[in-house]
Design a protein around this motif. Structure first.
Motif, PDB file in Angstrom:
ATOM      1  N   VAL A   1       3.159  -5.530  -1.023  1.00 38.57           N
ATOM      2  CA  VAL A   1       4.545  -6.639  -1.700  1.00 38.57           C
ATOM      3  C   VAL A   1       6.070  -5.631  -1.386  1.00 38.57           C
ATOM      4  N   ASP A   2       6.805  -5.979  -1.095  1.00 41.57           N
ATOM      5  CA  ASP A   2       8.469  -6.005  -1.148  1.00 41.57           C
ATOM      6  C   ASP A   2       8.606  -6.166  -2.513  1.00 41.57           C
ATOM      7  N   PRO A   3       9.193  -5.114  -3.144  1.00 43.74           N
ATOM      8  CA  PRO A   3      10.008  -5.794  -4.854  1.00 43.74           C
ATOM      9  C   PRO A   3      10.578  -6.315  -4.847  1.00 43.74           C
TER      10      PRO A   3
ATOM     11  N   SER B   1       3.571  -0.719  -0.682  1.00 45.62           N
ATOM     12  CA  SER B   1       2.456  -0.302  -1.968  1.00 45.62           C
ATOM     13  C   SER B   1       2.321   0.942  -1.986  1.00 45.62           C
ATOM     14  N   PRO B   2       1.914   1.795  -2.941  1.00 43.81           N
ATOM     15  CA  PRO B   2       2.953   2.203  -4.269  1.00 43.81           C
ATOM     16  C   PRO B   2       4.468   2.333  -3.448  1.00 43.81           C
ATOM     17  N   GLY B   3       4.783   3.315  -2.620  1.00 44.20           N
ATOM     18  CA  GLY B   3       5.741   4.131  -2.669  1.00 44.20           C
ATOM     19  C   GLY B   3       7.292   3.285  -3.106  1.00 44.20           C
TER      20      GLY B   3
ATOM     21  N   ASP C   1       6.051   9.486  -5.037  1.00 42.55           N
ATOM     22  CA  ASP C   1       7.280   9.663  -4.577  1.00 42.55           C
ATOM     23  C   ASP C   1       7.960   8.511  -3.718  1.00 42.55           C
ATOM     24  N   ALA C   2       9.447   7.877  -4.171  1.00 42.49           N
ATOM     25  CA  ALA C   2       9.669   7.443  -3.427  1.00 42.49           C
ATOM     26  C   ALA C   2      10.218   7.651  -1.430  1.00 42.49           C
ATOM     27  N   VAL C   3       8.702   7.093  -1.456  1.00 42.40           N
ATOM     28  CA  VAL C   3       9.365   7.549   0.618  1.00 42.40           C
ATOM     29  C   VAL C   3       8.335   6.014   0.811  1.00 42.40           C
ATOM     30  N   ASN C   4       8.447   5.785   2.666  1.00 36.82           N
ATOM     31  CA  ASN C   4       8.612   4.683   3.114  1.00 36.82           C
ATOM     32  C   ASN C   4       6.870   5.456   3.207  1.00 36.82           C
ATOM     33  N   THR C   5       5.825   4.529   2.679  1.00 39.33           N
ATOM     34  CA  THR C   5       4.514   5.118   2.738  1.00 39.33           C
ATOM     35  C   THR C   5       4.067   4.822   4.308  1.00 39.33           C
TER      36      THR C   5
ATOM     37  N   VAL D   1      -5.668   4.887   3.627  1.00 38.90           N
ATOM     38  CA  VAL D   1      -5.007   6.003   2.150  1.00 38.90           C
ATOM     39  C   VAL D   1      -3.672   5.755   1.887  1.00 38.90           C
ATOM     40  N   ALA D   2      -3.381   6.053   0.776  1.00 38.88           N
ATOM     41  CA  ALA D   2      -1.718   6.109   0.307  1.00 38.88           C
ATOM     42  C   ALA D   2      -1.376   7.417   0.127  1.00 38.88           C
ATOM     43  N   LYS D   3      -0.587   7.995   0.618  1.00 36.99           N
ATOM     44  CA  LYS D   3      -0.218   9.455  -0.360  1.00 36.99           C
ATOM     45  C   LYS D   3       0.003   9.068  -1.355  1.00 36.99           C
TER      46      LYS D   3
END
Length: 823
Positions: free
Chosen positions: A461-463, A494-496, A512-516, A565-567
């Motif tokens: 989901v987009d925050p 999600s989750p970045g 980290d706040a990056v584009n997943t 898998v998400a980083k």
């Protein structure tokens, strides 16, 4: 004799001990040659003085008188050399010996002594056989029957009161014996009765050995402690006598250590401190026994839902024998399974049943006791089970209808236990307008709307779809009201994208706040991702795919692969990692990259699933594995909130099951209408038996937790065994249940732990004893006690003994001269 010799030489009597050596030295300053020459001259003079004799004098008397004269003159010459006797006196400093007696409940076990050697050992302890002849002798049949079923404490008392062994008087005579009994606590026992009396001459104390009857504390020994902390007890006893010279510690126990410090580590430390352990092991090493070690079952279940209960059964000395494991819900038998015992060890028995009515029940797993068992009251385990007919209220939130969303939605809608509502931000508005539609047209706008759910499943989901207030509401839903959040990672957000938001605070992983999608690819990679269960994951009920551990692990190894898998960076401190990516390139210094992790956040829980590829597990096997995986996760996360009662009164305990005497901590989060926190200085609560037949309620006080509005905390000691309910005065309809059982630590393993006791003795530099070698105990300790050597110099030329020798020689010569009528 040593004391007499040293007195005659003029030495101090109190310095005496055992003479380990002696040598003669000279301090006169004259050369030995001159002294010898002078002695020869004086000897010649002595012979010359007796050149004339009366006719009546016999030759023997002439020679004797001449010899006495020569000896006197030589002794006088010897004084010029100033002879000194240098002694090496060996003695021992009187040391303290600690005696620790096991006072735990396992010492009440009546060992069935079917092995002849076990019968002989009991007979040796009771004084029915010669303690020095060991196991080579046979007790009389009538006497053997006397000891066949003695408990361990009686065997111990028999050994301590055995006049043939004479243990306590011998130890107390040689050392300053300091006895203790130990269990949950360390308790001092009366000191020894050895008498000290005044000796002759100088003020020297003489020890007299005490009688066995004087150690009357032996008859008062009890065995009722609920735990055996051997390591803690040894540490406390040694610390009490720190600074005093210790000869060692005599430990009398069955080795059933079940709490506190590691005895092995402490034994190694005592070796460094020079404190050896002398251990007398009580009990038998191979008793026949069945032990119901554990019962693993959910605390809450749904009516008409199959419940799985795993029972761990431990057996000793019963290889090849059969037994039936019976499972009861209340008074009703709901399952049974026949098992065959193997070599000593544990086996897991899987049992299943389906409850058909709601309520609170006692779930009991048991095996009928055998006549030849050591202990017959450790064959059952009981656990409380609440059966409910409520529904889990799930809010499934997604940005777009990706594959995992579709399969999760379908699974939840088929589950009669789940009441599902969905928010799909990129869905057509019309889907929420249909009759009986599971869709909502928006995310819950306020707390009243949001807090009616038990579990929020937050997808990719987009925050920006949630306002800051809605995000804070989700955080409060978990932290303060015991709800749960499940995030299923995605390639878009999600989750970045949730970095630096109230939602990030909930998650058990750091990122980290990056584009997943940029960081991990677009999901079309052809390389499969290899996953592995962690140690916690292998034991987690959420990730168990089959009844038995080995079958579940086999299923995990055969699952179809996932490809994304998400980083994430690492798990947060305190989080529990259940599943990891084994790729070393994705690992950090904290270990492999987490894929599934969970953490407690406030009163609730948050779980992170770092892949949206679990739908691939349906390949070739259908929904079975997929449904098991997600169904167990949803139930595990939601049930605490389902059974939590009022949303304005949240009561939690640190756990549900306690042992009588343990400390219970209770937390209450209390709100008024509109979810305003209660701000009273004290909140009254109480607990009582759920059946209502245990007398009145017991009151407790809960006080505010600083800096946490509405949160109260209280403590109390777990009462007698039973099933209890706890509530607060302000909300009589909300309660939390807890169960108290009688302590069973001491019956968890009924065999004497000889390997542990032998290892402890070896690590500390001491020795292990059984009844056949117990008579050697005092001598072994004395032989290892450090002896002190000290020099002692005596001036022989100025000693009373030398003076007496001179006087004796000259007096004898004078008497003989008078008898010979010489002047």
């Amino acid at each position: 004799m040593t004391d007499l010799i040293l007195k005659l030489l003029g030495a101090r009597v109190e310095a005496a001990g055992d003479l380990a050596g002696a040598r003669l030295a000279f301090q006169g300053g004259l050369g030995a040659g001159w002294v010898i020459l002078l002695a020869l001259a004086l000897a010649a003079l002595g012979v010359w003085t007796y050149r004339q004799w009366p006719p009546a004098t016999t030759p023997a008397r002439r020679y004797l008188l001449t010899g006495l004269r020569v000896a006197f003159l030589v002794l006088l010459t010897f004084l010029l050399l100033r002879p000194v006797l240098s002694f090496t006196v060996e003695g021992s400093v009187r040391r303290t010996l600690l005696l620790l007696v096991d006072g735990s409940a396992s010492m009440q076990i009546k060992d069935p002594r079917v092995n002849p050697d076990d019968l002989k050992r009991a007979a040796l302890a009771k004084g029915l056989m010669d303690p020095t002849k060991g196991l080579t002798q046979q007790p009389a049949p009538a006497r053997a029957r006397e000891v066949q079923n003695l408990n361990r404490l009686d065997v111990l008392k028999g050994a301590l009161k055995n006049e043939k062994l004479d243990l306590l008087p011998r130890l107390d005579y040689e050392f300053d014996l300091v006895p203790f009994s130990f269990g949950t606590d360390l308790n001092a026992l009366p000191r020894g009765k050895t008498e000290l009396t005044e000796g002759e001459g100088e003020a020297k104390k003489v020890r007299r050995k005490a009688k066995i009857a004087q150690f009357d504390w032996v008859d008062k020994l009890e065995a009722n402690a609920i735990t055996t902390p051997i390591g803690d007890s040894l540490r406390k006893a040694v610390e009490l006598k720190r600074g005093q010279p210790l000869a060692g510690v005599v430990l009398l126990t069955d080795g059933g250590n079940n709490s506190g410090l590691s005895p092995r580590e402490l034994a190694a430390q005592l070796k460094q401190d020079g404190v050896p352990l002398y251990i007398y092991g009580l009990g038998i090493t191979s008793p026949r026994d069945i032990i119901m070690a554990n019962l693993f079952a959910p605390e809450v279940s749904f009516v008409k839902d199959e419940v799985m209960a795993n029972v761990r059964v431990r057996s000793q000395g019963l290889a090849g024998e059969k037994a039936k494991v019976i499972l009861k819900l209340g008074d009703t038998k709901v399952d049974e399974r026949e098992i065959t015992f193997g070599p000593d060890g544990e086996q897991v028995v899987a049992l299943r049943f389906t409850p058909d009515k709601t309520g609170d029940f006692e779930l009991e797993a048991s095996i009928e006791a055998r006549p030849d068992e050591t202990v017959k009251d450790n064959n059952a385990r009981v656990q409380h089970l609440r059966v409910i007919d409520s529904k889990i209220r799930v809010l499934l939130v997604e940005q777009s209808p990706r594959w995992d969303f579709r399969y999760l939605q379908a699974m939840f809608m088929r589950d009669r236990r789940v009441e599902l509502k969905c928010v799909l931000f990129e869905g057509a508005p019309s889907i929420a307008r249909d009759d009986n539609s599971p869709y909502l047209d928006r995310f819950p706008a306020n707390k009243d709307e949001l807090f009616k759910y038990d579990l929020i499943v937050l997808g990719d989901v987009d925050p920006r779809q949630l306002t800051p207030e809605q995000q804070r509401n989700v955080n409060e839903f978990v932290a303060r009201f015991g709800g749960s959040l499940l995030m299923v990672a995605g390639k878009r957000f999600s989750p970045g994208a949730w970095r630096n938001t109230p939602i990030e605070q909930l998650l058990p992983v750091e990122f980290d706040a990056v584009n997943t999608a940029t960081a991990t690819g677009d999901g079309s990679a052809e390389k499969p991702v290899k996953l592995a269960l962690t140690t916690q994951g292998r034991t987690s009920t959420m990730l168990r795919l089959a009844d038995k551990d080995e079958e579940s692990l086999a299923l995990w190894k055969t699952l179809p692969p996932i490809y994304w898998v998400a980083k994430v960076s690492r798990a947060k401190p305190g989080a529990e990692v259940l599943l990891v990516d084994t790729d070393p390139l994705k690992a950090s210094r904290f270990g492999p990259m987490p894929v599934v992790a969970v953490q407690q956040y406030g009163l609730g829980q948050a779980l992170f699933v770092g892949t949206d590829n679990t739908w691939r597990w349906r390949k070739n096997v259908g929904d079975e594995v997929y449904t098991t995986f997600w169904g167990q996760i949803a139930q595990r996360l939601a049930l605490p909130h389902v059974t939590g009662g009022s949303r304005r009164t949240q009561l939690t305990l640190d756990r549900q099951n306690f042992v009588s005497g343990e400390r219970v901590s209770v937390y209450a989060r209390l709100y008024r209408a509109g979810f305003e926190p209660v701000q009273e200085p004290v909140v009254k609560g109480s607990y009582t038996l759920r059946t209502g037949d245990g007398g009145g309620a017991t009151e407790i006080s809960l006080r505010p937790v600083p800096d946490q509005p509405g949160v109260y905390r209280g403590e109390f000691i777990a009462p007698a065994a039973g099933n209890y309910k706890l509530g607060v005065e302000s909300d009589a309809d909300t309660r939390v249940d807890f169960n108290v059982t009688a302590p069973r630590f001491e019956l968890g393993d009924t065999a004497m732990n000889e390997p542990l006791l032998r290892e402890m003795a070896g690590l500390s530099g001491g020795e292990f004893f059984r009844e056949e070698t117990l008579f050697q105990l005092p001598d072994k300790i004395r032989a290892k006690t450090e002896r002190v050597r000290s020099p002692l110099e005596v001036e022989l030329w100025a000693s009373p003994l030398y003076f007496l020798l001179l006087l004796g020689v000259v007096t004898t010569e004078w008497v003989l001269r008078k008898l010979s009528h010489l002047k």
